[in-house]
Structure formats: C-alpha cells, structure tokens
Design a protein around this motif. Sequence first.
Motif, mmCIF file in Angstrom:
data_model
loop_
_atom_site.group_PDB
_atom_site.id
_atom_site.type_symbol
_atom_site.label_atom_id
_atom_site.label_comp_id
_atom_site.label_asym_id
_atom_site.label_seq_id
_atom_site.Cartn_x
_atom_site.Cartn_y
_atom_site.Cartn_z
ATOM 1 N N HIS A 35 -3.642 3.396 2.507
ATOM 2 C CA HIS A 35 -4.236 2.743 1.421
ATOM 3 C C HIS A 35 -3.677 1.543 0.899
ATOM 4 C CE1 HIS A 35 -7.668 5.497 -0.412
ATOM 5 N NE2 HIS A 35 -7.050 6.169 0.809
ATOM 6 N N GLY B 166 0.716 -1.272 -0.133
ATOM 7 C CA GLY B 166 -0.094 0.015 0.237
ATOM 8 C C GLY B 166 0.914 1.435 0.209
ATOM 9 N N ARG B 167 0.102 2.225 0.330
ATOM 10 C CA ARG B 167 0.832 3.878 0.144
ATOM 11 C C ARG B 167 0.032 4.598 1.207
ATOM 12 N NH1 ARG B 167 -2.567 7.212 -2.543
ATOM 13 N NH2 ARG B 167 -4.124 6.162 -3.636
ATOM 14 N N ASP C 82 -11.963 12.878 2.201
ATOM 15 C CA ASP C 82 -12.234 11.781 3.325
ATOM 16 C C ASP C 82 -13.000 12.094 4.508
ATOM 17 O OD1 ASP C 82 -10.310 10.459 1.583
ATOM 18 O OD2 ASP C 82 -8.869 11.930 2.337
ATOM 19 N N ARG D 255 -0.752 8.543 2.219
ATOM 20 C CA ARG D 255 -1.081 9.947 1.660
ATOM 21 C C ARG D 255 -1.724 11.021 2.807
ATOM 22 N NH1 ARG D 255 -6.442 11.015 0.799
ATOM 23 N NH2 ARG D 255 -7.892 9.419 0.624
ATOM 24 N N ASP E 4 -4.631 -0.782 -2.381
ATOM 25 C CA ASP E 4 -5.265 -0.541 -3.776
ATOM 26 C C ASP E 4 -6.005 0.698 -3.531
ATOM 27 O OD1 ASP E 4 -4.036 -2.835 -4.813
ATOM 28 O OD2 ASP E 4 -5.586 -4.041 -3.843
ATOM 29 N N ASP E 5 -7.488 0.643 -3.580
ATOM 30 C CA ASP E 5 -8.247 1.846 -3.577
ATOM 31 C C ASP E 5 -8.924 1.836 -1.926
ATOM 32 O OD1 ASP E 5 -7.765 2.722 -5.895
ATOM 33 O OD2 ASP E 5 -9.045 1.612 -6.937
ATOM 34 N N THR E 6 -8.554 1.052 -1.039
ATOM 35 C CA THR E 6 -9.220 0.960 0.046
ATOM 36 C C THR E 6 -8.549 1.589 1.310
ATOM 37 O OG1 THR E 6 -10.135 -1.123 -0.581
ATOM 38 C CG2 THR E 6 -10.156 -0.596 1.966
ATOM 39 N N PRO E 7 -8.838 2.575 1.825
ATOM 40 C CA PRO E 7 -8.304 3.036 3.253
ATOM 41 C C PRO E 7 -8.282 2.044 4.180
ATOM 42 C CG PRO E 7 -10.267 4.247 2.994
ATOM 43 C CD PRO E 7 -10.201 3.292 1.716
#
Length: 284
Positions: free
Chosen positions: A193, A146-147, A155, A149, A195-198
């Motif tokens: 995150h 993940g990453r 949000d 940000r 993928d696209d999930t926090p």
Amino acid sequence: MIWSVTDDAGDFLAEAGDFLRTAAAENTVVLTVAADVRARGAGAFGGAETLFGWYRSIGGPVSGVFLHTQGNPLHLGVMPVEAIGPLADSPALAERKVSSVNTDERAAAAVVAAWRDRAGTSLRVQDRERLYRLGTLTPLERQPPGRARPATAADRDLLVVWHQAFNDEAGRGGDPSARVDDRLSYGGLYLWHVDDTPVCMVGHSRVVGGMARIGPVYSPAEHRRRGYAGALTVMASQATRDGGATTTVLFTDLANPTSNRLYQRLGYVPVADRVLLGLDPPTA
C-alpha cells in the motif's frame, strides 16, 4: 520400465512423494499442484481431474513424474531421458489431447524427438522461463514508500481482478476466483500500500515438502518500476521461510530482463531453464 497414472493426488504423493522431495525445486509445480488438489479436491483446476504420473524401472524406485490439467500444457518434472519415449506413447495422454509440453530445456530435444516419432506431432519452442532458488535473502537497498500487509477476505474482489490481469498478460486461461479463495485460506497473498492505495500483489504456494513458490507478482502498469514488487517479494519470501520452507523458488520470463535482474538482486540464484513446446503449425 513403467509409467503409472492416477487422478488421486493422495495416491500420487504416497508413491512419488519421496522422489519429489529429493529435487523439490525442480519439481516445484508438480509438488504444489498435487498439494492443491489434495487440499481443494479433484476439480481444483478448472473442474477437470488432474492426471499425475510416476515412472520407475521394473523393481526400481520412482525416477520421474509428470502432471496434466485439462486445457494446460503437459508438465514434465524431473525424469530420465529414457522415460520420455514411453510417456509420449501413453494412452492416458492420447485421451487428453495434449497439445503442448512444458519441460526442462535440457530434455527439450528428446521431447521433440519422442513426440515426433511416437505421437506424430511436431513441436517447437513457444516460450522460455528460468527457475530460481532463494539463497541469502537480500532486501532492497532503498525501500519504496508504503507498507506491506497480508491480504484478507476484504481484498478478494481486487485480488480476483489482479489475478485475471496477470493471467491475461501471461496468456493463461481460467477463472482465478477459486485460486484467490484458496490462497486467502492459508495466508498466501500480500499487498503493498501507498497511503490507502494498493499498488502491488505477491502470492506464494503452500509450503509442501519444505518448498514454496513465489507468484504471482503483479502491479498495475501505472505502479511499475517503483520498487513495490521487489519489496513485497522480499516480504513474501521471508514469509515462506517463517512458514517452514527451506526451499523457496520462483519463475521468470526469460524475455523480461528487468525481472531477472531484480530477483537476482534479492538473492535468487538460477537453477534451470524451462521451455514451452507447442504444436508447430504447418508451413505453407
């Protein structure tokens, strides 16, 4: 020996700011609450005015501080033992119906004795925390997928839900919406995150007096123990330093050995233990 009180954060910082900064880590909560009230107004914490106090011997410098927000424990910053008895006597506190005290563990016995002798109240330990200060920031050896940000206004709804979940788990009350809005205003919230999930949220206080505090740190139960909180805490910690903090601190629940081990791996070193003293219910 005199306690002075005010509900004006600016006046409090003008009187006690230099003292607060001499022990910024130990006074972290007092510093950050005063900064938040000055930035957000007197009703920053639940709509009720926050009471600040500072202590000095006659003709001497400030040597102790406290704060109280309605519905929360009385929070004692650094102070000499001889200041505790006069504080328990304070008419200002009697008017606010203080039912619990958060104090450095080294002063706990004196607090219990003062509240018993001066206020007629029996207090007992309800919870314990450890205060850590960041030394050498050490990233995780193995990064999770993940990453990270910075969080944004888009949000907000998720952040409010997660703050409320954090409060519920920690036994804290209040609507977190205003705090989320405030932290978004100065860039004090981050998300991890996959993928696209926090999957994780970490926040930090304003940098004040060269000090910032990490928290809250929260992941939903299904995303825990995967390294997200550690990796995101590293990012948030570095962000406080990039923002001018020379002292970055955080609190852990002493009943949670996992978090205490994690933060020490990241470079946080113990400073002091704190205890929450609450009303001791009468025995049968």
